[in-house]
Design an enzyme around this catalytic site. Structure first.
Site, PDB file in Angstrom:
ATOM      1  CE  LYS A  67      10.514 -12.852  10.052  1.00 43.77           C
ATOM      2  NZ  LYS A  67      10.440 -11.839  11.153  1.00 43.77           N
ATOM      3  NE  ARG A  77       5.442  -9.243   9.600  1.00 46.52           N
ATOM      4  CZ  ARG A  77       6.900  -9.237   9.632  1.00 46.52           C
ATOM      5  NH1 ARG A  77       7.323  -9.426  10.706  1.00 46.52           N
ATOM      6  NH2 ARG A  77       7.522  -9.056   8.636  1.00 46.52           N
ATOM      7  CG  ASP A 132      16.375  -3.909   7.590  1.00 45.43           C
ATOM      8  OD1 ASP A 132      17.098  -3.293   8.374  1.00 45.43           O
ATOM      9  OD2 ASP A 132      16.001  -5.142   7.703  1.00 45.43           O
TER      10      ASP A 132
END
Ligand code: AMP
Ligand code: MG
Length: 499
Positions: free
Chosen positions: A113, A177, A253
């Site tokens: 990310k 992540r 989402d």
């Protein structure tokens, strides 16, 4: 040391799902530096933590030197954001790097990310800043330690690149992540909104194989998937509510099919108990307020159910009935999970019809007295063991909880008479294993992130991380992390989405 050799990737999402993602490379970071490495998680993934340290680790986790076998892709998805539908979102600053099978045989996604722009970046810069990525570390590790399903941070690497935000120029970072998967309600919505029934089916089959393998090949598998996803959310949100966690952006989402908490943006933990608590600066209407979370979870699941309608039955009426059955069952599943958790928090072992009212009246007391949620639950344990003074001290009127305490103690005594608990101390011990002493207090999180972001000082972050990783511990050095912020600070506390 060759870090590349350590990863044994098996990238099913990139390989098996045509049209679900686009191959994409992370942007190069000018001067990578490793800020955080989750050694225990690395070991759980079958990686050698020692090989992920230093310059090699920094280059790897900044995206400059991908391990062999990585097949980075940007995933596409849609989503309802604050109730409005965006037909195309997708990984605007994230990449799925690959999948690993962990030491327990579980498939885990490894994703970046903040790794740069992608075809789904829209107006965004594709970047992430140090502070918000370290927040993902702190809250994810805290949730995990609290026993709440969560995506987790494997590493954070500073990029050496400045990131421009409303609040000024911030140091950039990439988060790595780990997630059970990154399949979101919004992933289903993307294909359903385009009328791509074949890909909805492909995604449903893929999700079933990954998260509900017992359903593979069963005639009712799509209804089964909807039900399983709904039950996971019922349990997850009940767990959030029982620690006072406010996600802040429960857009479709940001809701996973796996039932893991994902995307720690403008999240916060409630202090003075208030079911209406909202901290996010962009949640003007309080859509994602603490007590709205179960309602929103159900709303999001209804959106998921809609995407599955063509798979739920030949006949539309029949499919709607199947979907409705699940959505209508959700409040009951949620209530049962919530009550089970509350019963444990109250130190009770056997269900009793009066438990729901007992818990509700307790929370009404906390609300009326603006009492710190976490401290109040924690101080019920000494009250069970005979000392209610620490609990009383939390209330503006120390006698306020007395009538309720008498009711609860009578209920405990009833259970004791049945031979369940051997002593108040034994009950207190059980309660201390479910009512945390340490949560990531909002002001502590902010303080740690500001030190890291503004002064490149990681020590407050590291100390806080150590504390939130042992939430049920009573060690004296943790005392500083158990105090709520001054009420005036909490009243002004706002979390920002500009992550
Ligand atoms: P989030 O609010 O982080 O869940 O993100 C919502 C959507 O906005 C996702 O599609 C993200 O990929 C995208 N997004 C958020 N921040 C950025 C950014 N800085 N650059 C590009 N896309 C972004
Ligand atoms: Mg998101």
């Amino acid at each position: 040391m060759d870090t590349a050799a350590a990863f044994r990737f098996d990238n099913t999402y990139a390989r098996e799902l045509e049209g679900f993602s686009v191959p994409w490379q992370p942007a190069a970071a000018p001067t990578p530096a490793l800020l955080f490495l989750n050694r225990s998680l690395a070991a759980e993934l079958g990686l050698d933590p020692a090989a992920l340290e230093g310059a090699a680790g920094a280059a790897l986790f900044a995206g400059n030197a991908l391990p062999e076998g990585a097949e980075p892709v940007a995933q596409v998805y849609a989503g309802h954001q604050f109730g409005g539908f965006s037909p195309q979102l997708g990984d605007g600053r994230a990449l799925l790097v690959g999948e690993l099978i962990d030491t327990r045989g579980q498939r885990r996604d490894l994703a970046f990310k903040g790794s740069g722009r992608t075809p789904f970046s829209r107006g965004g810069d594709g970047r992430a800043a140090v502070g918000p990525m370290l927040r993902e570390v702190l809250i994810g590790e805290a949730m995990h330690a609290l026993g709440i399903p969560s995506t987790r941070a494997l590493a954070v690497a500073a990029t050496g690149e400045p990131v421009l935000r409303d609040t000024g120029v911030l140091p950039g970072a990439v988060l790595t992540r780990v997630a059970a998967s990154h399949i979101r309600v919004g992933t289903f919505q993307f294909f359903a909104a385009r009328g791509d029934e074949a890909r909805v089916r492909t995604l449903a089959d893929y999700t079933i194989a990954r998260h509900d393998p017992a359903l593979v090949g069963t005639p009712d598998r799509y209804a089964g998937l909807l039900q399983a996803a709904a039950r996971r959310q019922a349990r997850l949100v009940a767990q959030w509510m029982n620690v006072g966690f406010i996600h802040g952006v429960m857009n479709t989402d940001n809701m996973t099919l796996s039932g893991e908490t994902i995307d720690y943006g403008p999240c916060a933990f409630v202090e003075a108990y208030d079911p209406g608590a909202v901290f996010s600066s962009i949640d003007h209407s309080g859509r994602y307020a603490l007590s709205n979370q179960p309602l929103i979870a159900r709303w999001n699941l209804a959106r998921l159910a809609e995407t599955l309608l063509p798979l739920l039955g030949e006949d539309a009426q029949d499919a709607i009935a199947r979907a409705t059955e699940v959505i209508d069952a959700f409040p009951g599943w949620y209530a049962a999970e919530l009550l089970e958790g509350r019963r444990a928090k109250l130190g009770l072992l056997r269900p009793d019809p009066a438990d729901e009212a007992l818990a509700a009246d307790w929370l009404a007391l906390l609300h009326a007295g603006a009492v710190d949620f976490t401290s109040a639950w924690r101080r019920l344990a000494p009250a069970a063991a005979g000392d209610a003074a620490p609990l009383r001290a939390l209330f503006p009127d120390p006698q306020a909880p007395d009538a309720w305490l008498a009711r609860w103690q009578a209920r405990c005594a009833e259970e004791d008479a049945l031979g369940d608990a051997r002593s108040g101390a034994e009950r207190a011990r059980r309660m201390n294993a479910v009512n945390p002493n340490v949560i990531p207090r909002n002001h502590r999180v902010e303080e740690a992130l500001a030190a890291a972001s503004d002064h490149a000082r990681l020590e407050p972050f590291e100390r806080l991380l150590d504390a939130v990783r042992r939430p049920f511990d009573d060690a004296p050095e943790l005392a500083a992390y158990t105090q709520p912020a001054a009420a005036a600070v909490t009243a002004r506390y706002r979390t920002f989405c500009g992550t």
